[in-house]
Design a protein around this motif. Structure first.
Motif, PDB file in Angstrom:
ATOM      1  N   PHE A   1       0.605  -1.157   0.530  1.00 49.92           N
ATOM      2  CA  PHE A   1       0.442  -0.138   0.153  1.00 49.92           C
ATOM      3  C   PHE A   1       1.024   1.668  -0.144  1.00 49.92           C
ATOM      4  CE2 PHE A   1      -2.497  -3.316   2.109  1.00 49.92           C
ATOM      5  CZ  PHE A   1      -3.564  -3.680   1.059  1.00 49.92           C
ATOM      6  N   GLY A   2       2.585   1.373  -0.008  1.00 46.39           N
ATOM      7  CA  GLY A   2       2.830   2.240   0.131  1.00 46.39           C
ATOM      8  C   GLY A   2       4.188   2.667   1.488  1.00 46.39           C
ATOM      9  N   ARG A   3       5.286   2.746   0.981  1.00 48.45           N
ATOM     10  CA  ARG A   3       5.731   2.466   2.477  1.00 48.45           C
ATOM     11  C   ARG A   3       6.025   3.957   2.977  1.00 48.45           C
ATOM     12  NH1 ARG A   3       9.218   0.455  -1.962  1.00 48.45           N
ATOM     13  NH2 ARG A   3       8.974  -1.912  -2.006  1.00 48.45           N
ATOM     14  N   ARG A   4       5.964   4.818   2.613  1.00 46.98           N
ATOM     15  CA  ARG A   4       6.064   6.147   3.328  1.00 46.98           C
ATOM     16  C   ARG A   4       4.246   5.861   3.839  1.00 46.98           C
ATOM     17  NH1 ARG A   4       4.394  11.579  -0.171  1.00 46.98           N
ATOM     18  NH2 ARG A   4       2.543  10.196  -0.116  1.00 46.98           N
TER      19      ARG A   4
ATOM     20  N   SER B   1      10.554   2.817   7.709  1.00 41.11           N
ATOM     21  CA  SER B   1      11.650   3.437   7.995  1.00 41.11           C
ATOM     22  C   SER B   1      13.037   3.205   7.160  1.00 41.11           C
ATOM     23  CB  SER B   1      12.018   3.783   8.923  1.00 41.11           C
ATOM     24  OG  SER B   1      13.147   2.555   9.817  1.00 41.11           O
ATOM     25  N   LEU B   2      13.250   1.703   7.152  1.00 46.34           N
ATOM     26  CA  LEU B   2      14.147   1.247   6.580  1.00 46.34           C
ATOM     27  C   LEU B   2      13.741   0.724   4.676  1.00 46.34           C
ATOM     28  CD1 LEU B   2      16.201  -1.279   7.869  1.00 46.34           C
ATOM     29  CD2 LEU B   2      17.919   0.410   6.727  1.00 46.34           C
ATOM     30  N   ALA B   3      12.760   1.061   4.473  1.00 46.81           N
ATOM     31  CA  ALA B   3      12.466   0.744   2.787  1.00 46.81           C
ATOM     32  C   ALA B   3      12.214   1.685   2.112  1.00 46.81           C
ATOM     33  CB  ALA B   3      10.987  -0.170   3.347  1.00 46.81           C
ATOM     34  N   MET B   4      12.103   2.525   2.860  1.00 47.90           N
ATOM     35  CA  MET B   4      11.556   4.202   2.450  1.00 47.90           C
ATOM     36  C   MET B   4      13.073   4.895   1.942  1.00 47.90           C
ATOM     37  SD  MET B   4       9.179   6.987   4.457  1.00 47.90           S
ATOM     38  CE  MET B   4      10.627   6.844   6.244  1.00 47.90           C
ATOM     39  N   ILE B   5      14.225   4.395   2.560  1.00 49.15           N
ATOM     40  CA  ILE B   5      15.291   4.528   1.995  1.00 49.15           C
ATOM     41  C   ILE B   5      15.860   3.980   1.147  1.00 49.15           C
ATOM     42  CG2 ILE B   5      17.791   4.705   3.179  1.00 49.15           C
ATOM     43  CD1 ILE B   5      17.225   5.148   5.675  1.00 49.15           C
ATOM     44  N   GLN B   6      15.465   2.785   1.520  1.00 48.55           N
ATOM     45  CA  GLN B   6      15.752   1.190   0.064  1.00 48.55           C
ATOM     46  C   GLN B   6      14.865   1.974  -1.752  1.00 48.55           C
ATOM     47  OE1 GLN B   6      18.006  -0.905  -0.002  1.00 48.55           O
ATOM     48  NE2 GLN B   6      17.359  -2.186  -1.564  1.00 48.55           N
ATOM     49  N   GLY B   7      13.822   1.921  -0.794  1.00 47.32           N
ATOM     50  CA  GLY B   7      13.184   2.177  -2.775  1.00 47.32           C
ATOM     51  C   GLY B   7      13.181   3.867  -2.880  1.00 47.32           C
ATOM     52  N   ALA B   8      13.845   5.118  -2.056  1.00 46.99           N
ATOM     53  CA  ALA B   8      13.634   6.128  -2.704  1.00 46.99           C
ATOM     54  C   ALA B   8      15.391   7.024  -3.234  1.00 46.99           C
ATOM     55  CB  ALA B   8      13.513   7.053  -1.538  1.00 46.99           C
ATOM     56  N   PHE B   9      16.481   6.054  -2.810  1.00 43.97           N
ATOM     57  CA  PHE B   9      18.161   6.302  -3.110  1.00 43.97           C
ATOM     58  C   PHE B   9      18.224   6.467  -4.147  1.00 43.97           C
ATOM     59  CE2 PHE B   9      17.883   7.862   1.359  1.00 43.97           C
ATOM     60  CZ  PHE B   9      18.406   9.133   1.038  1.00 43.97           C
TER      61      PHE B   9
ATOM     62  N   GLN C   1       5.360  13.670   4.732  1.00 40.49           N
ATOM     63  CA  GLN C   1       4.144  13.625   3.850  1.00 40.49           C
ATOM     64  C   GLN C   1       4.452  15.040   2.643  1.00 40.49           C
ATOM     65  OE1 GLN C   1       1.999  11.583   3.900  1.00 40.49           O
ATOM     66  NE2 GLN C   1       0.104  12.533   4.123  1.00 40.49           N
ATOM     67  N   LYS C   2       6.173  15.881   3.238  1.00 39.48           N
ATOM     68  CA  LYS C   2       5.939  17.080   2.475  1.00 39.48           C
ATOM     69  C   LYS C   2       7.499  16.576   1.174  1.00 39.48           C
ATOM     70  CE  LYS C   2       4.456  21.256   4.465  1.00 39.48           C
ATOM     71  NZ  LYS C   2       4.911  22.335   4.797  1.00 39.48           N
ATOM     72  N   ALA C   3       8.565  15.689   1.738  1.00 40.24           N
ATOM     73  CA  ALA C   3       9.358  15.568   1.517  1.00 40.24           C
ATOM     74  C   ALA C   3       9.851  14.495   0.277  1.00 40.24           C
ATOM     75  CB  ALA C   3      10.663  15.989   1.808  1.00 40.24           C
ATOM     76  N   VAL C   4       9.311  12.953   1.027  1.00 41.56           N
ATOM     77  CA  VAL C   4      10.009  11.775   0.634  1.00 41.56           C
ATOM     78  C   VAL C   4       8.504  11.235  -0.805  1.00 41.56           C
ATOM     79  CG1 VAL C   4       9.670   9.180   1.757  1.00 41.56           C
ATOM     80  CG2 VAL C   4      10.348  11.114   3.018  1.00 41.56           C
ATOM     81  N   PRO C   5       9.320  10.445  -1.050  1.00 35.62           N
ATOM     82  CA  PRO C   5       8.608   9.873  -2.285  1.00 35.62           C
ATOM     83  C   PRO C   5       8.046   8.515  -1.763  1.00 35.62           C
ATOM     84  CG  PRO C   5      10.790   9.686  -2.965  1.00 35.62           C
ATOM     85  CD  PRO C   5      10.563  10.333  -1.282  1.00 35.62           C
ATOM     86  N   GLU C   6       6.937   8.353  -2.369  1.00 35.80           N
ATOM     87  CA  GLU C   6       6.124   6.858  -2.310  1.00 35.80           C
ATOM     88  C   GLU C   6       6.378   6.053  -2.893  1.00 35.80           C
ATOM     89  OE1 GLU C   6       5.205   4.994  -0.602  1.00 35.80           O
ATOM     90  OE2 GLU C   6       3.056   6.073   0.204  1.00 35.80           O
TER      91      GLU C   6
END
Length: 473
Positions: free
Chosen positions: A81-84, A128-136, A191-196
């Motif tokens: 459903f989205g990491r963020r 928290s980790l998955a957002m890093i893995q998915g975004a960078f 919400q403002k800066a982290v990509p989904e």
């Protein structure tokens, strides 16, 4: 922010990159902080709420039980459903439960609120980790994870200081209420800066059977370890085994499973999780026995014991991101081999701690070497686990590794006191504890050395390479 698939394009030095790390660190940092700060307040909570010893134990254990039981589900929900989105949901949940903890009028409500806190932590921690893995981008991930590890470690380390200050100058209730402004800041940044990011191929169908069996397996194991020796512990253990077998059957045969068992076919992913189990079992037991040894045998106060381990935090803060960068440059095999061995050497150096202790001679060298090894190992280990799994399964891979790490710590803390002949009545006996500390320390060092050997023979360097052929096998 728009939704994307599993592969991100964020660079480490950009404003978005800093925002992703800030949100992930603040969110997971709240859970790390809560894991350490509550212990300092237990005595005051007991006096204020007229709680029994058993109720105070469950103030701690209720949080741990729900967190360990549900963390795998939290990772799966993020992929679907989205990491963020799940991270933010977990943060909101955690904050609401923290407010309930802070306003609790009696032990029963406080325990229930702590269980709810664990649910929120299970949602936000793997996210928290998955957002890093998915975004960078691929070649920045290990260093980003290292930065996250170093900053997140500070939260766990400052728990005793924050707790002691709030209790002394305000109220124990503020150790929970302080989470509210932190949660608001986390949500605003996310919400403002982290990509989904999410798994674009994941079904919106939720694996109810798998989720229930995973909860029963992890929850039963956790309960059996926490209530070791209790009347219901054997039944909880049997339930956990049956549920674990049922979970594997359901996930293997299901058309839309919560956990893709195929990720374990990757030798590096499976081996890294075995190494995680060994190393985090040792780390959990070392920190548990070290604090007891310093207080009971060496005569340190609780605050002094916390300050004594400060070099570990400093090493993580200054060097963890460099450990991730090193792993990207030379591959994770050497850091994941040498790191546990260095931690093991530092652990053996702690055997110098006794009744007549000099901090700079007996404590500082061991904890510093321990911290250096930890800074070298943590980021490469975490990055390797996430990189070895398919990118669309980053959330569940993070959940698996978190569950393995916590299970290792739980198992060691529950089993080692029995293994070294330490009963509950002997924790306050300096002679008995000193003997148990030495035996437990040697066992922990052995686990760390085995973890290093496992890494040497199983970890492959190419998993973290931007160019998979650049590092060789």
């Amino acid at each position: 922010m728009s939704e994307t698939g599993s592969s991100g394009g964020v660079r480490l030095g950009t404003a978005t990159g800093r925002a992703v790390i800030a949100a992930a660190t603040l969110g997971s940092g709240m859970t790390f902080l809560d894991g350490t700060v509550v212990n300092v307040a237990l005595k005051t909570i007991g006096e204020d709420l007229n709680a029994t010893l058993a109720e105070l134990q469950w103030v701690t254990n209720g949080y741990l039980l729900s967190l360990a039981s549900l963390i795998l589900i939290g990772g799966s929900l993020g992929d679907r459903f989205g990491r963020r989105r799940i991270f933010v949901l977990g943060t909101v949940w955690f904050a609401a439960a923290s407010m309930l903890c802070g306003l609790a009028p009696n032990p029963e409500i406080l325990i229930a609120a702590r269980v709810l806190q664990g649910v929120g932590a299970a949602l936000l921690t793997p996210g928290s980790l998955a957002m890093i893995q998915g975004a960078f981008v691929r070649d920045d991930r290990a260093q980003a994870i290292g930065t996250w590890s170093g900053l997140g470690g500070i939260a766990a380390a400052i728990g005793p200081f924050v707790g002691g200050s709030l209790i002394q100058y305000a109220s124990w209730r503020w150790i929970f209420l302080i989470n509210l402004p932190l949660a608001v800041l986390t949500i605003v940044i996310a919400q403002k800066a982290v990509p989904e990011t999410l798994d674009p191929h994941a079904s919106r169908h939720f694996d109810v059977s798998g989720a229930l069996l995973a909860t029963l397996a992890l929850g039963g194991t956790t309960y059996a370890l926490i209530e070791w020796g209790g009347a219901l512990a054997p039944y909880a253990g049997v339930l956990a085994v049956l549920a674990a077998v049922g979970f594997l059957v359901v996930e293997r045969r299901g058309t839309m499973p919560m956990l893709q068992l195929s990720i374990f076919r990757d030798l590096t992913f499976s081996a890294a999780n075995v190494m995680t189990l060994l190393v985090y079992a040792a780390l959990g037991a070392v920190t548990f026995f070290l604090v007891l040894q310093l207080q009971t045998v060496s005569g340190y106060g609780a605050l002094e014991a916390g300050i004594a381990t400060l070099p570990i935090t400093i090493c993580m803060l200054l060097l963890a991101s460099r450990g991730g960068r090193l792993a990207t440059r030379i591959g994770p095999r050497i850091p994941m081999t040498v790191g546990p061995i260095i931690i093991g050497v530092g652990t053996l150096m702690l055997l110098a701690i006794g009744s007549h202790v000099d901090y700079w001679r007996d404590v500082f060298p061991g904890v510093t070497v321990f911290g250096l090894g930890l800074a070298l190992m943590v980021a490469p280990l975490t990055a390797t686990v996430l990189a070895a799994a398919p990118e669309e399964h980053a959330g569940i891979a993070s959940g698996v590794n978190n569950a393995v790490a916590r299970a290792g710590s739980l198992l060691a803390v529950a089993a080692l006191p029995v293994a070294v002949g330490l009963s509950g009545e002997q924790y306050a006996d300096p002679v008995a504890l000193n003997e148990a500390f030495r035996s437990a320390t040697e066992i922990c060092a052995g686990l760390l050395f085995v973890g290093g050997v496992v890494s040497w023979f199983t970890i492959r360097n190419h998993v973290l390479a931007a160019d998979p052929e650049a590092l060789g096998p």
